[in-house]
Design an enzyme around this catalytic site. Structure first.
Site, PDB file in Angstrom:
ATOM      1  N   GLU A 167       2.873   5.547  -5.166  1.00  0.00           N
ATOM      2  CA  GLU A 167       3.213   6.402  -4.012  1.00  0.00           C
ATOM      3  C   GLU A 167       4.506   7.191  -4.199  1.00  0.00           C
ATOM      4  OE1 GLU A 167       3.178   4.215  -0.384  1.00  0.00           O
ATOM      5  OE2 GLU A 167       1.038   3.826  -0.500  1.00  0.00           O
ATOM      6  N   GLU A 363      -4.881   0.274  -2.182  1.00  0.00           N
ATOM      7  CA  GLU A 363      -4.337  -0.384  -0.992  1.00  0.00           C
ATOM      8  C   GLU A 363      -5.084   0.110   0.226  1.00  0.00           C
ATOM      9  OE1 GLU A 363      -0.081   0.018  -0.244  1.00  0.00           O
ATOM     10  OE2 GLU A 363       0.366  -0.362  -2.351  1.00  0.00           O
TER      11      GLU A 363
HETATM   12  C1  PNW Z   1       2.448   1.395   1.350  1.00  0.00           C
HETATM   13  N1  PNW Z   1       2.258   6.176   5.748  1.00  0.00           N
HETATM   14  O1  PNW Z   1       3.355   2.296   1.910  1.00  0.00           O
HETATM   15  C2  PNW Z   1       3.189   0.659   0.240  1.00  0.00           C
HETATM   16  O2  PNW Z   1       2.632   0.892  -1.041  1.00  0.00           O
HETATM   17  C3  PNW Z   1       3.366  -0.795   0.482  1.00  0.00           C
HETATM   18  O3  PNW Z   1       4.422  -1.284  -0.309  1.00  0.00           O
HETATM   19  C4  PNW Z   1       3.575  -1.051   1.955  1.00  0.00           C
HETATM   20  O4  PNW Z   1       3.922  -2.373   2.241  1.00  0.00           O
HETATM   21  C5  PNW Z   1       2.285  -0.671   2.662  1.00  0.00           C
HETATM   22  O5  PNW Z   1       1.880   0.649   2.357  1.00  0.00           O
HETATM   23  C6  PNW Z   1       2.338  -0.812   4.176  1.00  0.00           C
HETATM   24  O6  PNW Z   1       3.287   0.058   4.733  1.00  0.00           O
HETATM   25  C7  PNW Z   1       3.009   3.224   2.874  1.00  0.00           C
HETATM   26  O7  PNW Z   1       3.226   6.648   6.405  1.00  0.00           O
HETATM   27  C8  PNW Z   1       4.040   3.796   3.592  1.00  0.00           C
HETATM   28  O8  PNW Z   1       1.075   6.579   5.971  1.00  0.00           O
HETATM   29  C9  PNW Z   1       3.803   4.780   4.529  1.00  0.00           C
HETATM   30  C10 PNW Z   1       2.486   5.198   4.761  1.00  0.00           C
HETATM   31  C11 PNW Z   1       1.451   4.625   4.061  1.00  0.00           C
HETATM   32  C12 PNW Z   1       1.709   3.644   3.122  1.00  0.00           C
END
Ligand code: PNW
Length: 457
Positions: A167, A363
């Site tokens: 990401e 994920e």
């Molecule tokens: C992911 N959004 O982050 C990460 O890869 C993980 O480490 C994290 O724990 C998980 O999602 C849950 O948050 C994201 O804003 C952060 O859509 C933000 C977003 C999506 C995924």
């Protein structure tokens, strides 16, 4: 009537990341990452939570692997901590750090679980932050590639499935954002939007050099993937006009045009560049070739989506806002949009022109306000509701013949949810942080049954 049956070859898995679960922050030669520093700074994370102990997975990995085996997954995605392996970010390799991953991987393989290792999941070495400001510097791309070489040389005999970077937009755009002080994540606030795009450009270069380093270091054939979290545009209706609108909008939604587009097509999206104008990143000769490396697969992290419809304006589309009562789970951004999985995968063929690229959902999952009952159960029906809808969307993509080969649930267990600390639980295993006891939630048993029957139950 459909039974939502999956092919036998479909891979079911679970995902975690080093800083979110390992703990043991100062053990066996590990030095701080930017997340150690950030979370130790007052006011940065909810309740001042840090990943110093987290789920203590560093010491409890054997019990955790047993739980994976009980769940029935055959694939596990974890990340390697750069500052465990090369504590100063560049230079000497710490064998004790590597040894932990050897023990983990051997244990996984003993249980018939294939390891999928992400080389970077946000925990940049603090030493490189001090040296040159981490992702603000182009230098980090080569340091990352050297770190990849160090890991793959030592683990490549037992890991063949690699993911470079997780990401890019999250740790660059959220860490270096111009208008947030302090930022949501480690990073130094930069002066202008172009400087933010420059940090993600450096991360793309790191991905490209990392791919080359992994291929050169791997003792045998291996698979290399990039993991991205595209902002998925979902057509409001599946009419040709709304579908075309969603395809056009993909370019300018979130950071897609400057991350997924260059990584998969070798060029920043023209629509994004036009929108950025003077704020576009500086791209040197040869950069796009480096970034546009052949990859064997793409990991998509998809939790939510953005509705789009055709509109009579210059662009031909409009993004639709969510109403206050639109259902979401326990994060401000976690609107329930199951179709985002199907459309995220379909856009690769029709919008990014990569019809044959193998893809997996690296994920998907949700945070819910889980509570242990007096009987030590967690009855997370909200999570099951969420997952069941998303699994049906996964099934649709597979059923229509898109090359979607697997799914990793986020997350195996509750963990350190970055700036939200331990307050937000994404696991299908509940962690009691005061005792480190694990309690499989109702969603764990539900997922186990889906895997056993290879269908959405
Ligand atoms: C992911 N959004 O982050 C990460 O890869 C993980 O480490 C994290 O724990 C998980 O999602 C849950 O948050 C994201 O804003 C952060 O859509 C933000 C977003 C999506 C995924």
């Amino acid at each position: 009537m459909t039974s939502y049956q999956f092919p036998d070859t479909f891979r079911w898995g679970a995902a975690t990341a080093a800083y979110q679960i390992e703990g043991a922050a100062t053990e066996d030669g590990r030095k701080p990452s930017v997340w150690d520093t950030f979370s130790a700074t007052p006011g940065r994370t909810l309740n001042g939570d840090t990943g110093t102990i987290a789920c203590d997975h560093y010491h409890r990995y054997e019990a955790d692997v047993k739980l994976m085996a009980e769940l029935g997954i055959r694939h596990y995605r974890f990340s390697v901590s750069w500052c465990r392996v090369i504590p100063d970010g560049r230079g000497a390799v710490n064998d004790a750090g590597i040894d932990f991953y050897k023990r983990l991987v051997d244990c996984l393989r003993d249980h018939g679980i294939t390891p999928h290792a992400t080389l970077f999941h946000w925990d940049s070495p603090q030493a490189l932050e001090d040296r040159y400001g981490s992702w603000r510097s182009r230098e980090i791309a080569q340091d990352f590639a050297d770190y990849c070489t160090a890991v793959v040389t030592r683990l490549g005999d037992r890991v063949t499935s690699w993911m470079t970077i997780n990401e890019i937009a999250c740790f660059t755009h959220m860490g270096y954002a111009v208008d947030h002080d302090p930022p949501h994540a480690p990073g130094t606030r930069v002066r202008r939007s172009r400087d933010v795009w420059q940090t993600s450009h450096h991360a793309l270069l790191a991905h490209g050099l990392g791919c080359q380093a992994i291929r050169a270091a791997s003792p045998g054939p291996c698979s290399i993937a990039l993991v991205d979290n595209p902002a998925v545009t979902v057509p409001l209706t599946e009419s040709p006009a709304d579908i075309a609108a969603a395809q056009r909008a993909l370019h300018t939604c979130g950071a897609n045009g400057g991350i997924l587009f260059p990584a998969l097509t070798g060029a920043y999206s023209p629509a994004l560049l036009e929108q950025l104008g003077e704020d576009a990143p500086i791209v040197q000769d040869g950069d796009l070739e480096t970034i546009h490396q052949p990859i064997d697969a793409l990991g998509l992290n998809i939790y939510t989506g953005t509705y789009v419809r055709a509109a009579e304006n210059e662009r031909g589309y409009e993004f639709l806002e969510f109403s206050d009562t639109y259902p979401r789970l326990n994060m401000p951004w976690l609107w329930i949009v199951p179709d985002a999985i199907y459309w995220g995968v379909r856009h690769l063929r029709e919008t990014l022109n990569r019809p044959d690229l193998p893809v997996f959902i690296s994920e998907n999952g949700c945070a819910a306000p889980d509570r242990l009952t007096p009987q030590n159960e967690v009855l997370d029906t909200d999570r099951i509701l969420y997952l069941r809808q998303y699994f049906k969307s996964v099934h649709r993509a597979v059923d229509e013949g898109y090359p979607l080969h697997g799914y990793f649930i986020w997350s195996l267990m509750d963990n350190f949810e970055w700036a939200w600390g331990y307050d937000r639980r994404f696991g299908i295993i509940y962690v009691d942080y005061s005792t480190q006891r694990r309690f499989p939630k109702a969603s764990f048993h539900w997922y186990a049954e889906c895997i056993r029957q290879r269908r959405v139950v």
